[in-house]
Scaffold this motif. Sequence first.
Motif, PDB file in Angstrom:
ATOM      1  N   ALA A 199       3.371   2.146  -4.607  1.00 13.51           N
ATOM      2  CA  ALA A 199       3.437   3.278  -3.577  1.00 13.51           C
ATOM      3  C   ALA A 199       3.538   3.151  -2.268  1.00 13.51           C
ATOM      4  O   ALA A 199       3.768   4.042  -1.461  1.00 13.51           O
ATOM      5  N   GLY A 200       3.393   1.811  -1.818  1.00 10.30           N
ATOM      6  CA  GLY A 200       3.185   1.587  -0.310  1.00 10.30           C
ATOM      7  C   GLY A 200       1.948   2.028   0.279  1.00 10.30           C
ATOM      8  O   GLY A 200       1.900   2.160   1.509  1.00 10.30           O
ATOM      9  N   LEU A 201       0.968   2.160  -0.444  1.00 16.43           N
ATOM     10  CA  LEU A 201      -0.185   2.402   0.062  1.00 16.43           C
ATOM     11  C   LEU A 201      -1.171   1.441   0.383  1.00 16.43           C
ATOM     12  O   LEU A 201      -2.134   1.270   1.176  1.00 16.43           O
ATOM     13  N   ASP A 202      -0.758   0.226  -0.199  1.00 20.22           N
ATOM     14  CA  ASP A 202      -1.450  -1.017   0.050  1.00 20.22           C
ATOM     15  C   ASP A 202      -0.559  -2.275   0.091  1.00 20.22           C
ATOM     16  O   ASP A 202       0.758  -2.025  -0.416  1.00 20.22           O
ATOM     17  N   ASP A 203      -0.767  -3.344   0.870  1.00 18.43           N
ATOM     18  CA  ASP A 203       0.157  -4.337   0.789  1.00 18.43           C
ATOM     19  C   ASP A 203      -0.394  -5.708  -0.088  1.00 18.43           C
ATOM     20  O   ASP A 203      -1.474  -5.728  -0.290  1.00 18.43           O
ATOM     21  N   SER A 204       0.972  -6.322  -0.336  1.00 17.89           N
ATOM     22  CA  SER A 204       0.619  -7.464  -1.426  1.00 17.89           C
ATOM     23  C   SER A 204       0.382  -8.502  -0.499  1.00 17.89           C
ATOM     24  O   SER A 204       0.550  -8.576   0.775  1.00 17.89           O
ATOM     25  N   ASP A 205      -0.166  -9.523  -0.984  1.00 15.57           N
ATOM     26  CA  ASP A 205      -0.523 -10.872  -0.394  1.00 15.57           C
ATOM     27  C   ASP A 205       1.016 -11.626  -0.159  1.00 15.57           C
ATOM     28  O   ASP A 205       1.192 -12.421   0.692  1.00 15.57           O
ATOM     29  N   ALA A 206       1.820 -11.282  -1.232  1.00 14.82           N
ATOM     30  CA  ALA A 206       2.992 -11.906  -1.270  1.00 14.82           C
ATOM     31  C   ALA A 206       4.124 -11.341  -2.045  1.00 14.82           C
ATOM     32  O   ALA A 206       3.416 -10.540  -2.890  1.00 14.82           O
ATOM     33  N   GLY A 207       5.363 -11.552  -2.302  1.00 21.55           N
ATOM     34  CA  GLY A 207       6.489 -10.796  -3.182  1.00 21.55           C
ATOM     35  C   GLY A 207       6.761  -9.514  -2.434  1.00 21.55           C
ATOM     36  O   GLY A 207       6.549  -9.295  -1.190  1.00 21.55           O
ATOM     37  N   SER A 208       7.602  -9.085  -3.152  1.00 18.61           N
ATOM     38  CA  SER A 208       8.228  -7.838  -2.474  1.00 18.61           C
ATOM     39  C   SER A 208       8.364  -6.620  -3.748  1.00 18.61           C
ATOM     40  O   SER A 208       8.489  -6.961  -4.923  1.00 18.61           O
ATOM     41  N   VAL A 209       8.457  -5.232  -3.157  1.00 26.86           N
ATOM     42  CA  VAL A 209       8.638  -4.047  -3.865  1.00 26.86           C
ATOM     43  C   VAL A 209       9.819  -3.464  -3.353  1.00 26.86           C
ATOM     44  O   VAL A 209       9.727  -3.168  -2.180  1.00 26.86           O
ATOM     45  N   ALA A 210      10.759  -3.038  -4.123  1.00 26.88           N
ATOM     46  CA  ALA A 210      12.143  -2.385  -3.669  1.00 26.88           C
ATOM     47  C   ALA A 210      12.093  -0.886  -4.539  1.00 26.88           C
ATOM     48  O   ALA A 210      11.887  -1.096  -5.862  1.00 26.88           O
ATOM     49  N   ILE A 211      12.352   0.042  -4.117  1.00 23.09           N
ATOM     50  CA  ILE A 211      12.637   1.509  -4.782  1.00 23.09           C
ATOM     51  C   ILE A 211      14.078   1.676  -4.200  1.00 23.09           C
ATOM     52  O   ILE A 211      14.280   2.068  -3.206  1.00 23.09           O
ATOM     53  N   GLU A 212      15.000   1.793  -5.361  1.00 23.26           N
ATOM     54  CA  GLU A 212      16.303   2.149  -4.882  1.00 23.26           C
ATOM     55  C   GLU A 212      17.126   1.313  -4.015  1.00 23.26           C
ATOM     56  O   GLU A 212      17.720   1.689  -3.153  1.00 23.26           O
ATOM     57  N   GLY A 213      16.549   0.003  -3.857  1.00 22.84           N
ATOM     58  CA  GLY A 213      16.981  -0.934  -2.874  1.00 22.84           C
ATOM     59  C   GLY A 213      16.380  -0.885  -1.654  1.00 22.84           C
ATOM     60  O   GLY A 213      16.684  -2.055  -0.759  1.00 22.84           O
ATOM     61  N   THR A 214      15.464  -0.040  -1.439  1.00 19.43           N
ATOM     62  CA  THR A 214      14.652  -0.025  -0.180  1.00 19.43           C
ATOM     63  C   THR A 214      13.518  -0.901  -0.614  1.00 19.43           C
ATOM     64  O   THR A 214      12.623  -0.586  -1.173  1.00 19.43           O
ATOM     65  N   VAL A 215      13.246  -1.935   0.396  1.00 26.74           N
ATOM     66  CA  VAL A 215      12.162  -2.889   0.355  1.00 26.74           C
ATOM     67  C   VAL A 215      10.924  -2.373   1.142  1.00 26.74           C
ATOM     68  O   VAL A 215      11.109  -1.970   2.290  1.00 26.74           O
ATOM     69  N   LEU A 216       9.840  -2.163   0.600  1.00 25.02           N
ATOM     70  CA  LEU A 216       8.926  -1.430   1.147  1.00 25.02           C
ATOM     71  C   LEU A 216       8.420  -2.270   2.300  1.00 25.02           C
ATOM     72  O   LEU A 216       7.817  -1.801   3.299  1.00 25.02           O
ATOM     73  N   GLY A 217       8.316  -3.603   2.341  1.00 22.25           N
ATOM     74  CA  GLY A 217       7.674  -4.497   3.309  1.00 22.25           C
ATOM     75  C   GLY A 217       8.617  -4.288   4.654  1.00 22.25           C
ATOM     76  O   GLY A 217       7.957  -4.772   5.575  1.00 22.25           O
ATOM     77  N   GLY A 218       9.857  -3.833   4.592  1.00 21.22           N
ATOM     78  CA  GLY A 218      10.538  -3.720   5.685  1.00 21.22           C
ATOM     79  C   GLY A 218      10.409  -2.233   6.546  1.00 21.22           C
ATOM     80  O   GLY A 218      11.029  -2.097   7.475  1.00 21.22           O
ATOM     81  N   LEU A 219       9.231  -1.380   5.795  1.00 18.25           N
ATOM     82  CA  LEU A 219       9.323  -0.104   6.419  1.00 18.25           C
ATOM     83  C   LEU A 219       7.965  -0.115   7.396  1.00 18.25           C
ATOM     84  O   LEU A 219       6.969  -0.631   6.719  1.00 18.25           O
ATOM     85  N   ASP A 220       7.953   0.742   8.232  1.00 17.65           N
ATOM     86  CA  ASP A 220       6.839   1.267   8.986  1.00 17.65           C
ATOM     87  C   ASP A 220       6.010   2.201   8.341  1.00 17.65           C
ATOM     88  O   ASP A 220       6.647   2.797   7.229  1.00 17.65           O
ATOM     89  N   GLU A 221       4.872   2.508   8.775  1.00 18.93           N
ATOM     90  CA  GLU A 221       4.187   3.597   8.054  1.00 18.93           C
ATOM     91  C   GLU A 221       4.777   4.976   8.033  1.00 18.93           C
ATOM     92  O   GLU A 221       4.791   5.529   7.177  1.00 18.93           O
ATOM     93  N   ALA A 222       5.322   5.371   9.131  1.00 21.51           N
ATOM     94  CA  ALA A 222       6.095   6.848   9.045  1.00 21.51           C
ATOM     95  C   ALA A 222       7.378   6.503   8.048  1.00 21.51           C
ATOM     96  O   ALA A 222       7.681   7.591   7.227  1.00 21.51           O
ATOM     97  N   GLN A 223       7.981   5.338   7.784  1.00 17.71           N
ATOM     98  CA  GLN A 223       8.932   5.304   6.974  1.00 17.71           C
ATOM     99  C   GLN A 223       8.628   5.514   5.441  1.00 17.71           C
ATOM    100  O   GLN A 223       9.089   5.993   4.531  1.00 17.71           O
ATOM    101  N   ARG A 224       7.445   4.560   5.116  1.00 20.39           N
ATOM    102  CA  ARG A 224       6.769   4.784   4.038  1.00 20.39           C
ATOM    103  C   ARG A 224       6.552   6.111   3.535  1.00 20.39           C
ATOM    104  O   ARG A 224       6.860   6.554   2.345  1.00 20.39           O
ATOM    105  N   THR A 225       5.806   6.810   4.558  1.00 21.44           N
ATOM    106  CA  THR A 225       5.534   8.204   4.226  1.00 21.44           C
ATOM    107  C   THR A 225       6.702   8.943   3.900  1.00 21.44           C
ATOM    108  O   THR A 225       6.567   9.918   2.901  1.00 21.44           O
ATOM    109  N   LYS A 226       7.608   8.836   4.481  1.00 25.25           N
ATOM    110  CA  LYS A 226       8.887   9.533   4.357  1.00 25.25           C
ATOM    111  C   LYS A 226       9.636   9.295   2.754  1.00 25.25           C
ATOM    112  O   LYS A 226       9.918  10.086   1.984  1.00 25.25           O
ATOM    113  N   LEU A 227       9.643   7.940   2.441  1.00 21.52           N
ATOM    114  CA  LEU A 227       9.818   7.534   1.253  1.00 21.52           C
ATOM    115  C   LEU A 227       9.015   7.996   0.293  1.00 21.52           C
ATOM    116  O   LEU A 227       9.451   8.572  -0.888  1.00 21.52           O
ATOM    117  N   ARG A 228       7.764   8.088   0.371  1.00 22.37           N
ATOM    118  CA  ARG A 228       6.779   8.590  -0.708  1.00 22.37           C
ATOM    119  C   ARG A 228       7.106  10.221  -0.939  1.00 22.37           C
ATOM    120  O   ARG A 228       7.148  10.545  -2.074  1.00 22.37           O
TER     121      ARG A 228
END
Length: 243
Positions: A70-99
């Motif tokens: 959900a982008g509420l916590d960060d992993s130590d390694a690896g990636s999560v993508a939702i519809e091609g959008t990688v969560l690690g590349g988003l700032d908090e405002a962008q994560r909130t919008k995606l949620r």
Amino acid sequence: MPPTPSRAEHAGVAGTRAAAGTLAVSSLAKSVPGGRLLFAGLDLTVAAGEVVAIVGESGVGKSTLLNILAGLDDSDAGSVAIEGTVLGGLDEAQRTKLRRESIGFVFQAFHILPYLTLRQNVALPLALVSPDAAKISARADAMLASVGLGDRGTGYARDLSGGEMQRVAIARALVHRPALILADEPTGNLDPATAATVLALFADAARKGGSAAVIVTHSRATAAIADRILTLTADGLRDQNGG
């Protein structure tokens, strides 16, 4: 039962997104404070309309994994993508919008607001992204009807059973046609018969709506409604069939 609107029809309320809602997780790793490894090398792909259950004992990291997805916590390694959008590349405002736009949540404790009507509760995700009150109300009523509560929109949670409150929670999670639905022990507070009914509604609505759905649970009965059942281990996810 009202027809389920397409993603294109829904775009007028919540914005345009790609037609296929897919979750893609690669090489995910997470440790807890103190250094204890929860999991590593975790890979997962969930297609639009697919329901996946993740099981495991308490403390193995199921809820932590859900928070990372959900982008509420960060992993130590690896990636999560939702519809091609990688969560690690988003700032908090962008994560909130995606949620708000792309994720629906179903919790064990329902989290229905008692001072709002059922229609208002279900409409909340849409109210965050659209000013169109008429469309929002119509969508909320259609979702309530889809979970068997079409005549209860003006009622309040105090008049509902536990199973009915979870139906409202499912309607709220799905009303904005999310790409991804995350459910944390969604029937843990329900008796077995009610849980079975609610789970069937949940799975049917997710599949018809084209949402990728992930359920984390201790319950094998809950997991049984999924298309795939995966066990969370320190080495990632293990398929129930041994894969």
